[in-house]
Design a protein around this motif. Structure first.
Motif, PDB file in Angstrom:
ATOM      1  N   ASN A  35      -5.805  27.249  62.949  1.00  0.00           N
ATOM      2  CA  ASN A  35      -4.930  28.402  63.151  1.00  0.00           C
ATOM      3  C   ASN A  35      -5.716  29.545  63.777  1.00  0.00           C
ATOM      4  O   ASN A  35      -6.822  29.868  63.312  1.00  0.00           O
ATOM      5  N   PRO A  36      -5.171  30.178  64.832  1.00  0.00           N
ATOM      6  CA  PRO A  36      -5.868  31.298  65.461  1.00  0.00           C
ATOM      7  C   PRO A  36      -5.888  32.523  64.544  1.00  0.00           C
ATOM      8  O   PRO A  36      -4.955  32.746  63.775  1.00  0.00           O
ATOM      9  N   MET A  37      -6.976  33.273  64.630  1.00  0.00           N
ATOM     10  CA  MET A  37      -7.118  34.533  63.906  1.00  0.00           C
ATOM     11  C   MET A  37      -7.282  35.652  64.940  1.00  0.00           C
ATOM     12  O   MET A  37      -7.840  35.426  66.009  1.00  0.00           O
ATOM     13  N   ASN A  38      -6.835  36.843  64.610  1.00  0.00           N
ATOM     14  CA  ASN A  38      -6.991  37.995  65.487  1.00  0.00           C
ATOM     15  C   ASN A  38      -8.413  38.538  65.366  1.00  0.00           C
ATOM     16  O   ASN A  38      -8.851  38.908  64.286  1.00  0.00           O
ATOM     17  N   SER A  39      -9.124  38.601  66.499  1.00  0.00           N
ATOM     18  CA  SER A  39     -10.496  39.097  66.465  1.00  0.00           C
ATOM     19  C   SER A  39     -10.617  40.535  66.946  1.00  0.00           C
ATOM     20  O   SER A  39     -11.646  41.161  66.762  1.00  0.00           O
ATOM     21  N   THR A  44     -16.813  37.155  74.522  1.00  0.00           N
ATOM     22  CA  THR A  44     -17.051  35.766  74.138  1.00  0.00           C
ATOM     23  C   THR A  44     -17.877  35.744  72.861  1.00  0.00           C
ATOM     24  O   THR A  44     -18.892  36.434  72.757  1.00  0.00           O
ATOM     25  N   LEU A  45     -17.448  34.971  71.889  1.00  0.00           N
ATOM     26  CA  LEU A  45     -18.173  34.821  70.634  1.00  0.00           C
ATOM     27  C   LEU A  45     -18.948  33.509  70.697  1.00  0.00           C
ATOM     28  O   LEU A  45     -18.389  32.459  70.981  1.00  0.00           O
ATOM     29  N   GLY A  60     -21.474  37.727  69.539  1.00  0.00           N
ATOM     30  CA  GLY A  60     -21.190  37.324  70.895  1.00  0.00           C
ATOM     31  C   GLY A  60     -21.798  38.230  71.942  1.00  0.00           C
ATOM     32  O   GLY A  60     -22.750  38.967  71.669  1.00  0.00           O
ATOM     33  N   THR A  61     -21.205  38.185  73.131  1.00  0.00           N
ATOM     34  CA  THR A  61     -21.745  38.906  74.281  1.00  0.00           C
ATOM     35  C   THR A  61     -21.670  40.415  74.088  1.00  0.00           C
ATOM     36  O   THR A  61     -20.861  40.929  73.294  1.00  0.00           O
ATOM     37  N   ASN A  62     -22.537  41.093  74.832  1.00  0.00           N
ATOM     38  CA  ASN A  62     -22.612  42.567  74.820  1.00  0.00           C
ATOM     39  C   ASN A  62     -22.821  43.148  73.427  1.00  0.00           C
ATOM     40  O   ASN A  62     -22.345  44.230  73.115  1.00  0.00           O
ATOM     41  N   GLY A  63     -23.507  42.403  72.571  1.00  0.00           N
ATOM     42  CA  GLY A  63     -23.845  42.887  71.226  1.00  0.00           C
ATOM     43  C   GLY A  63     -22.700  42.888  70.246  1.00  0.00           C
ATOM     44  O   GLY A  63     -22.776  43.540  69.208  1.00  0.00           O
ATOM     45  N   SER A  64     -21.643  42.166  70.535  1.00  0.00           N
ATOM     46  CA  SER A  64     -20.485  42.165  69.612  1.00  0.00           C
ATOM     47  C   SER A  64     -20.834  41.456  68.309  1.00  0.00           C
ATOM     48  O   SER A  64     -21.445  40.398  68.302  1.00  0.00           O
TER      49      SER A  64
END
Length: 69
Positions: A35-39, A44-45, A60-64
């Protein structure tokens, strides 16, 4: 979304698993279905890890960095 490329997976067991990937995709597997979750991100993770089912980190990217409690 269920059609995104996925790059990381982690879970506490086969009924509680998280996968992360492109455009902030986070999916949770409950033992029966994904099931998809809202991030709340479009980054990109690349990886996901946790210490328990209610303490999960995705990075993920850019320090997320996303934290799920």
């Amino acid at each position: 979304r269920l059609d995104q490329n996925l790059y990381g997976i982690w879970g506490t067991n086969t009924s509680d698993t998280f996968a992360v990937g492109e455009s902030g995709a986070i999916l949770h597997y409950n033992g029966r279905s994904w099931n998809p979750m809202n991030s709340s991100t479009i980054e990109t993770l690349n990886a996901v890890w946790g210490t328990s089912a209610d303490d999960v980190l995705a990075v993920g990217t850019n320090g997320s960095i996303l934290i799920y409690h």
